[in-house]
Scaffold this motif. Sequence first.
Motif, PDB file in Angstrom:
ATOM      1  N   GLY A 797     -42.426  19.604  -0.072  1.00 13.13           N
ATOM      2  CA  GLY A 797     -42.530  18.193  -0.435  1.00 13.13           C
ATOM      3  C   GLY A 797     -42.387  17.990  -1.926  1.00 13.13           C
ATOM      4  O   GLY A 797     -41.754  17.024  -2.391  1.00 13.13           O
ATOM      5  N   GLU A 798     -42.956  18.900  -2.712  1.00 20.85           N
ATOM      6  CA  GLU A 798     -42.842  18.816  -4.171  1.00 20.85           C
ATOM      7  C   GLU A 798     -41.390  18.919  -4.611  1.00 20.85           C
ATOM      8  O   GLU A 798     -40.910  18.127  -5.445  1.00 20.85           O
ATOM      9  N   ALA A 799     -40.665  19.875  -4.044  1.00 23.40           N
ATOM     10  CA  ALA A 799     -39.258  20.064  -4.423  1.00 23.40           C
ATOM     11  C   ALA A 799     -38.429  18.845  -4.052  1.00 23.40           C
ATOM     12  O   ALA A 799     -37.591  18.382  -4.851  1.00 23.40           O
ATOM     13  N   SER A 800     -38.650  18.294  -2.845  1.00 17.03           N
ATOM     14  CA  SER A 800     -37.886  17.121  -2.423  1.00 17.03           C
ATOM     15  C   SER A 800     -38.169  15.926  -3.324  1.00 17.03           C
ATOM     16  O   SER A 800     -37.264  15.148  -3.664  1.00 17.03           O
ATOM     17  N   THR A 801     -39.426  15.760  -3.742  1.00 15.98           N
ATOM     18  CA  THR A 801     -39.783  14.625  -4.591  1.00 15.98           C
ATOM     19  C   THR A 801     -39.206  14.785  -5.995  1.00 15.98           C
ATOM     20  O   THR A 801     -38.777  13.798  -6.619  1.00 15.98           O
ATOM     21  N   LEU A 802     -39.180  16.011  -6.508  1.00 14.95           N
ATOM     22  CA  LEU A 802     -38.526  16.254  -7.804  1.00 14.95           C
ATOM     23  C   LEU A 802     -37.046  15.871  -7.728  1.00 14.95           C
ATOM     24  O   LEU A 802     -36.486  15.298  -8.674  1.00 14.95           O
ATOM     25  N   THR A 803     -36.422  16.157  -6.591  1.00 17.93           N
ATOM     26  CA  THR A 803     -35.024  15.763  -6.395  1.00 17.93           C
ATOM     27  C   THR A 803     -34.882  14.249  -6.461  1.00 17.93           C
ATOM     28  O   THR A 803     -33.968  13.724  -7.126  1.00 17.93           O
ATOM     29  N   ASN A 804     -35.777  13.534  -5.803  1.00 20.81           N
ATOM     30  CA  ASN A 804     -35.712  12.070  -5.808  1.00 20.81           C
ATOM     31  C   ASN A 804     -35.934  11.503  -7.209  1.00 20.81           C
ATOM     32  O   ASN A 804     -35.249  10.554  -7.622  1.00 20.81           O
ATOM     33  N   LEU A 805     -36.885  12.065  -7.923  1.00 20.62           N
ATOM     34  CA  LEU A 805     -37.123  11.599  -9.303  1.00 20.62           C
ATOM     35  C   LEU A 805     -35.901  11.863 -10.183  1.00 20.62           C
ATOM     36  O   LEU A 805     -35.537  11.050 -11.033  1.00 20.62           O
ATOM     37  N   GLY A 806     -35.256  13.005  -9.954  1.00 19.50           N
ATOM     38  CA  GLY A 806     -34.033  13.299 -10.706  1.00 19.50           C
ATOM     39  C   GLY A 806     -32.941  12.285 -10.416  1.00 19.50           C
ATOM     40  O   GLY A 806     -32.204  11.863 -11.319  1.00 19.50           O
ATOM     41  N   ASN A 807     -32.821  11.862  -9.150  1.00 16.97           N
ATOM     42  CA  ASN A 807     -31.819  10.852  -8.804  1.00 16.97           C
ATOM     43  C   ASN A 807     -32.089   9.535  -9.522  1.00 16.97           C
ATOM     44  O   ASN A 807     -31.164   8.871 -10.003  1.00 16.97           O
ATOM     45  N   VAL A 808     -33.367   9.144  -9.599  1.00 21.88           N
ATOM     46  CA  VAL A 808     -33.713   7.891 -10.303  1.00 21.88           C
ATOM     47  C   VAL A 808     -33.313   7.987 -11.771  1.00 21.88           C
ATOM     48  O   VAL A 808     -32.748   7.046 -12.348  1.00 21.88           O
ATOM     49  N   ARG A 809     -33.623   9.142 -12.391  1.00 17.75           N
ATOM     50  CA  ARG A 809     -33.248   9.317 -13.806  1.00 17.75           C
ATOM     51  C   ARG A 809     -31.730   9.252 -13.980  1.00 17.75           C
ATOM     52  O   ARG A 809     -31.220   8.707 -14.960  1.00 17.75           O
ATOM     53  N   MET A 810     -31.010   9.798 -13.007  1.00 18.57           N
ATOM     54  CA  MET A 810     -29.547   9.744 -13.101  1.00 18.57           C
ATOM     55  C   MET A 810     -29.059   8.307 -13.014  1.00 18.57           C
ATOM     56  O   MET A 810     -28.179   7.891 -13.759  1.00 18.57           O
ATOM     57  N   TYR A 811     -29.674   7.503 -12.076  1.00 16.43           N
ATOM     58  CA  TYR A 811     -29.248   6.110 -11.921  1.00 16.43           C
ATOM     59  C   TYR A 811     -29.501   5.293 -13.188  1.00 16.43           C
ATOM     60  O   TYR A 811     -28.774   4.334 -13.477  1.00 16.43           O
ATOM     61  N   THR A 812     -30.523   5.690 -13.953  1.00 14.24           N
ATOM     62  CA  THR A 812     -30.847   4.945 -15.184  1.00 14.24           C
ATOM     63  C   THR A 812     -30.130   5.521 -16.398  1.00 14.24           C
ATOM     64  O   THR A 812     -30.369   5.074 -17.527  1.00 14.24           O
ATOM     65  N   GLY A 813     -29.295   6.544 -16.198  1.00  8.66           N
ATOM     66  CA  GLY A 813     -28.515   7.114 -17.283  1.00  8.66           C
ATOM     67  C   GLY A 813     -29.230   8.183 -18.077  1.00  8.66           C
ATOM     68  O   GLY A 813     -28.699   8.669 -19.080  1.00  8.66           O
ATOM     69  N   ASP A 814     -30.429   8.570 -17.668  1.00  5.22           N
ATOM     70  CA  ASP A 814     -31.181   9.608 -18.374  1.00  5.22           C
ATOM     71  C   ASP A 814     -30.793  10.961 -17.788  1.00  5.22           C
ATOM     72  O   ASP A 814     -31.549  11.597 -17.054  1.00  5.22           O
ATOM     73  N   TYR A 815     -29.596  11.418 -18.139  1.00  7.50           N
ATOM     74  CA  TYR A 815     -29.042  12.612 -17.514  1.00  7.50           C
ATOM     75  C   TYR A 815     -29.774  13.890 -17.907  1.00  7.50           C
ATOM     76  O   TYR A 815     -29.879  14.827 -17.121  1.00  7.50           O
ATOM     77  N   ALA A 816     -30.302  13.907 -19.127  1.00  7.15           N
ATOM     78  CA  ALA A 816     -31.024  15.106 -19.546  1.00  7.15           C
ATOM     79  C   ALA A 816     -32.283  15.300 -18.694  1.00  7.15           C
ATOM     80  O   ALA A 816     -32.556  16.394 -18.197  1.00  7.15           O
TER      81      ALA A 816
END
Length: 936
Positions: A797-816
């Motif tokens: 569950g932790e790994a899947s949620t980190l993936t989701n948070l990464g997607n949100v950062r990508m959508y907002t342009g925070d690629y790093a």
Amino acid sequence: MKDVSVGRDQFVQVTQEAPAPPRPRIAFGLPADPRAFLGRDRELRQILDAATVGPGRVVSIRAIDGMPGVGKTTLALHAAHLLADRFPDGRYMVELHAHTPGQPAADPSEVLAGLLIELGIDPRNLPDSLVGRRDLWRDRLADRKVLVILDDAADHAQITPLLPSGAECLTLITSRRRLVALDDAVPLPLDVLDPDTAATLFTNLAHRELTGSDRGAVAEIVRLCGYLPLAIVLLAGRLAHHPTWTVTGLATDFVATRDRLAHLHGGHREVRAAFDMSYHDLPPHHARLLRYLGVYPGPDIDVDAAAALADIPTGTALTALDALYTDHLIEETRPGRYRLHDLVGEYARTLADTDPPEPAGNTVAVDRLLDYYQATATAANRWVARRPTPTTDTPPPEPPGPVRDFDGEVAALSWLRVERANLLACLAHAVTDDPPHTVALTNALSGLLDRDGPWTLAAELYGRALTTARRTTDRLGEATTLTNLGLVRANTADYAEATDLHQRAQALYREIGNRLGEATTLTNLGNVRERTGDYAEANDLYQRAQALFWELGNRLGEASTLTNLGNVRMYTGDYGQATDLYQRAQALYREIGNRLGEATTLNNLGLMRENTGDYAQATDLYQRAQALYREIGNRLGEATTLNSLGNVRERTGNYAQATDLHQQALTLHRELGHRLGEASTLTNLGNVREKTGDYAQATDLQQQALTLHREIGNRFGEAAALTSLGLVRERTGDYAQATDLQQQALTLHRELGDRFGEAAALTNLGLVREKTGDYAQATDLHQQALTLFRELGNRLGEASTLTNLGNVRMYTGDYAQATDLQQQALILFREIGHRFGEAEVLNAIGTMLLETDQPGQALDRFTGAAEAARAINSQHEQARALEGTARCRVALGAPDTAVVELREAVEIYRRLAVPEAAAAAAYLATLDDPNPPPQQ
């Protein structure tokens, strides 16, 4: 007068009688063809075929046997009239009076005298002996075509001298006995009528025009008559002669009466009298057993139960049962199992009430039977129960006769399932008339009820047993019943009530010093904590239970607890430790011969492999578990593995096969009446439909699942169905409805104390917020989920949620930040061996790199994703990776290679029937491809 010389010149006068006139020959003495004949097509065809065999056939004898009033004579007469033209030399009916009230059975010598006289033999020329008359009878029929009905025969000794020996003769014998000693006869056993024919017979003889309600009343009347023709004829005749009576009124009275046999009479015919004649012919010990059967509570009986009931050796019981079967007073439903026809059962109960089979009365006999069933069910439950059953130090009373010895789980479970209706009938009797047996017998069925349900019935039975245990101050029985009732409540997701029941059981076990019971309740409390996501507390409870089981030397409890500890390790992502615990449990189950436990551990190992994305190994483990479930006849387990295999097929993108497997599981659950399994399978089918873009069908299936979960009171399942419905709404862009559904699921999970479910619901709400562009709220929801998963120790569950948070950062342009989060997720997926998650994250990272104009690095990630997807046969992720590599090739100036990869991706998308197919095909069309794939 005339003179006769007697010597020289001597004469005497003698008187000479005139010659007797010729005696008339009687060749055709059949009664009229029965006008009410119906049905019996198969039996009638056998008789007619016996008369159509060509020249030179052997003597044909058909022995029609059946219970009193079943229509044997009617069949024989009807067949004889149909065959009249084939037997021109004579058609005779001989009444042998084996069961005629007030009349002895016919003497075969006298019968032959009458038959020979009918053939025209002068009485003065009749042989004096039976053998002489028999031989003369056979001689006269040797070259003739004659049909003889020997009606109501007693036995083969009465019949044999009467049998014609001519090759062109046909003999039809009717008897209440199976004429096993009549070697040359072909038996033709006659059963009661089928329901439709019985209803037609009643209607024809009652001479009534039926209304809609009358048809239902007729169906009930003939059912209560046991579909016995004589009973139907008599009751219909009474209705026909009472014009003021109504069909529904007669049905109401017949249902309410306590003495149905009293209604079944007419003129010289009476069902009770017919039964009396058969009963009075029985030897005393066989008549006694019939009276014992009259007090038996269940629908059928075997030799062991009959021996216990009558307090006789099993060999004696077998002989008596076979004799009653031969006399058609009981029926054999399958080899070694017998039942009384409903009306014979009522007759036997009346006999037992008026003439008890033993001086102490019927209660003593039933007590022996309950002792036998309790002891045998307890022995079977030791093999079948998933958990050990606490017992008292005081040995139980010795059962009457030997208790069946089970050599394994398959035999024990088979016996319980065969005897289920009898055991439940004995319980119903015990609640009213024998409370001491109620508690122990109910708890002896715990393994069967746990496997086969239904849980509503289990809860009702345990509730009755609990009341009885308290009334009789049976503290061990009360604690065990509280435990079993708690398991039912947990199965229906009533976790608060389950916890309360287990804690009350635990307190009782401690008070009476029963450590096995205490260990069992610790395990059960751990199950509740596990289901609500409190893995730390569940682990502690399981560890305490394991220590107790080990001290007690209870290997079943130890194996069960190892399995539970493995579950906790799996849910928290510690797959290595989980594997070790499952394998230890599996070894223990094998040592003690518990194949259900072995199948369960195989299934759990399969689930763990599925969670790590090792779908090939998961499939193998599920199939091995399925084979074991089938061997032991555990259809619920078989349905579970079908669903598990369907989930694997869904994850690998084989949606057609996933649908087929889930459909098979759905059929099994419905056949079993297992509504929880049915609801879960509907959810699985809905998930497959959602993956293929069939959102209307997905919605319908999830709605059916939701309705079922609510009807059975399974709030956990209700939350799962709400979650699945929310996902469908999200896919169709109905974000407001999706939010509402996920919020309802979140509320339910929190009310249930299900922290894992709460974390999953927060994740789903975060995904909806992503789609609506509310990235701040999405981030907050995913962060809450991440905190919960970390507190639970759930690394997947932790790994899947980190993936989701990464997607949100990508959508907002925070690629790093997005890259960092996705990398954390990738590390976790690889540590726990979750190849599917690895492929999914690599595809996400590749997409992000491609969007930031880094096609070379993106290509590397997509290639890695494709390798991981191929390794686990995840076609969907493989297609996404291929589409990603194709887009990278275009950006790197290699469109030809891109077209090959993109064509493969489009083919997979189309084969899976997923929504991505259209967009990928449109992109392919923009490339310079001379042979674009055909549109579908």
